[in-house]
Write an enzyme that holds these catalytic residues in place. Structure first.
Site, short mmCIF file in Angstrom:
data_model
loop_
_atom_site.label_atom_id
_atom_site.label_comp_id
_atom_site.label_asym_id
_atom_site.label_seq_id
_atom_site.Cartn_x
_atom_site.Cartn_y
_atom_site.Cartn_z
N GLY A 43 0.78 -1.24 0.00
CA GLY A 43 0.00 0.00 0.00
C GLY A 43 0.80 1.28 0.00
O GLY A 43 0.31 2.34 -0.39
N ASP A 99 0.65 2.91 4.82
CA ASP A 99 -0.38 3.63 4.07
C ASP A 99 -1.45 4.21 4.99
O ASP A 99 -1.80 5.38 4.87
CB ASP A 99 -0.99 2.74 2.97
CG ASP A 99 -1.49 1.38 3.49
OD1 ASP A 99 -1.37 1.11 4.71
OD2 ASP A 99 -2.00 0.60 2.68
N ASP A 102 -5.33 2.01 10.89
CA ASP A 102 -6.74 1.67 11.12
C ASP A 102 -6.89 1.14 12.55
O ASP A 102 -7.01 1.92 13.49
CB ASP A 102 -7.19 0.67 10.05
CG ASP A 102 -8.67 0.34 10.14
OD1 ASP A 102 -9.41 1.13 10.75
OD2 ASP A 102 -9.10 -0.70 9.61
N PHE A 151 -14.01 3.35 4.39
CA PHE A 151 -13.05 2.57 3.61
C PHE A 151 -12.64 3.36 2.37
O PHE A 151 -13.47 3.71 1.54
CB PHE A 151 -13.63 1.21 3.20
CG PHE A 151 -12.54 0.25 2.83
CD1 PHE A 151 -11.91 -0.52 3.81
CD2 PHE A 151 -12.09 0.16 1.52
CE1 PHE A 151 -10.87 -1.37 3.47
CE2 PHE A 151 -11.05 -0.69 1.18
CZ PHE A 151 -10.44 -1.46 2.16
N ASP A 158 -5.81 -0.29 -1.54
CA ASP A 158 -6.61 -1.21 -2.35
C ASP A 158 -7.88 -1.66 -1.66
O ASP A 158 -8.03 -1.54 -0.44
CB ASP A 158 -5.79 -2.48 -2.64
CG ASP A 158 -5.68 -3.38 -1.40
OD1 ASP A 158 -5.18 -2.89 -0.37
OD2 ASP A 158 -6.12 -4.54 -1.46
N ARG A 164 -5.44 0.54 -6.61
CA ARG A 164 -4.19 1.14 -6.11
C ARG A 164 -3.68 2.25 -7.03
O ARG A 164 -3.03 3.18 -6.59
CB ARG A 164 -3.10 0.08 -5.99
CG ARG A 164 -3.33 -0.95 -4.90
CD ARG A 164 -2.04 -1.70 -4.63
NE ARG A 164 -2.24 -2.96 -3.92
CZ ARG A 164 -2.34 -3.10 -2.60
NH1 ARG A 164 -2.29 -2.04 -1.82
NH2 ARG A 164 -2.50 -4.29 -2.06
P1 IMP Z 1 -4.55 -2.00 10.84
O1 IMP Z 1 -3.61 -3.12 11.17
O2 IMP Z 1 -5.97 -2.31 11.18
O3 IMP Z 1 -4.11 -0.64 11.36
O4 IMP Z 1 -4.66 -1.92 9.26
C1 IMP Z 1 -3.69 -1.50 8.45
C2 IMP Z 1 -3.87 -2.09 7.07
O5 IMP Z 1 -5.24 -2.40 6.74
C3 IMP Z 1 -3.44 -1.06 6.07
O6 IMP Z 1 -2.06 -1.12 5.82
C4 IMP Z 1 -4.29 -1.40 4.87
O7 IMP Z 1 -3.67 -2.39 4.07
C5 IMP Z 1 -5.58 -1.97 5.44
N1 IMP Z 1 -6.64 -0.94 5.52
C6 IMP Z 1 -7.22 -0.46 6.65
N2 IMP Z 1 -8.14 0.47 6.35
C7 IMP Z 1 -8.15 0.58 4.99
C8 IMP Z 1 -8.89 1.39 4.08
O8 IMP Z 1 -9.76 2.22 4.41
N3 IMP Z 1 -8.60 1.21 2.76
C9 IMP Z 1 -7.67 0.33 2.31
N4 IMP Z 1 -6.94 -0.43 3.14
C10 IMP Z 1 -7.19 -0.32 4.47
MG MG Z 2 -4.50 -3.71 1.86
#
Ligand code: IMP
Ligand code: MG
Length: 182
Positions: A43, A99, A102, A151, A158, A164
């Site tokens: 990402g 990227d 979340d 999202f 992606d 992407r």
């Molecule tokens: P986390 O571990 O929940 O913080 O998520 C991080 C990963 O989830 C990011 O590096 C993305 O690959 C994916 N992700 C989380 N939210 C989104 C979004 O809104 N769009 C696209 N990818 C996301």
């Molecule tokens: Mg992803």
């Protein structure tokens, strides 16, 4: 592809303007340091490429893949593509690029792993950070944009590996996120 986007949050010029600001800040902060950038694939690819070309420091670049590896039974003769190994960052000033922040789970795991390599310092830079209650509390040093808990896709991000290459960041239409049959 464009018709799948509900609305654009940040267009190309807005992203580039913000990258100018972050790059200036990072350049100032690391001017007398031994900067090693670790980009989390996939990402960050587009963000990384645009950001790093704005940082005129003799930095080093490495990448880390954190996609979970679904190991299948290994049979002889099968070609296995392994995950990238954790870069050797002992004594370096590490800046991790991701990227989007979340839940915080990815960055927490990456930080934990990178700490074991004994860098001199570690900071984190994310393009996007969602305003929400996180499962994991992760300190982030540089944030491109804060966004609502929606999202988003584009500019490297992606949905099921698509979108992407959109040159902007946009909210994906909700109906596309719903899995068929649910
Ligand atoms: P986390 O571990 O929940 O913080 O998520 C991080 C990963 O989830 C990011 O590096 C993305 O690959 C994916 N992700 C989380 N939210 C989104 C979004 O809104 N769009 C696209 N990818 C996301
Ligand atoms: Mg992803």
């Amino acid at each position: 592809m464009q018709s799948d986007i509900e609305r654009v949050l940040f267009d190309g010029p807005a992203i580039h303007k913000r990258l100018d600001e972050i790059a200036t800040q990072i350049t100032a902060d690391y001017s007398d340091r031994d900067l090693t950038v670790i980009a989390i694939l996939t990402g960050t690819l587009i963000f990384m490429s645009d950001l790093l070309r704005r940082i005129p420091l003799p930095l080093k670049l490495d990448c880390l893949s954190v996609a979970s590896y679904h190991g299948k039974t290994q049979t002889s003769g099968e070609v296995i593509f392994k995950e990238l190994s954790v870069p050797d960052v002992a004594g370096q000033d590490v800046l991790i690029l991701d990227d989007i922040l979340d839940t915080g789970r990815t960055l927490e795991a990456v930080l934990k792993e990178m700490q074991t390599a004994r860098p001199r310092s570690i900071r984190v830079c994310v393009l996007l950070s969602k305003r929400k209650q996180r499962a994991r509390n992760v300190d982030v040093d540089y944030i491109g944009f804060e966004i609502d808990d929606e999202f988003v896709v584009g500019y490297g991000l992606d949905f099921m590996e698509r979108y992407r290459n959109l040159p902007y960041i946009g909210v994906l239409k909700k109906e596309l996120l719903e899995e068929p049959g649910q």
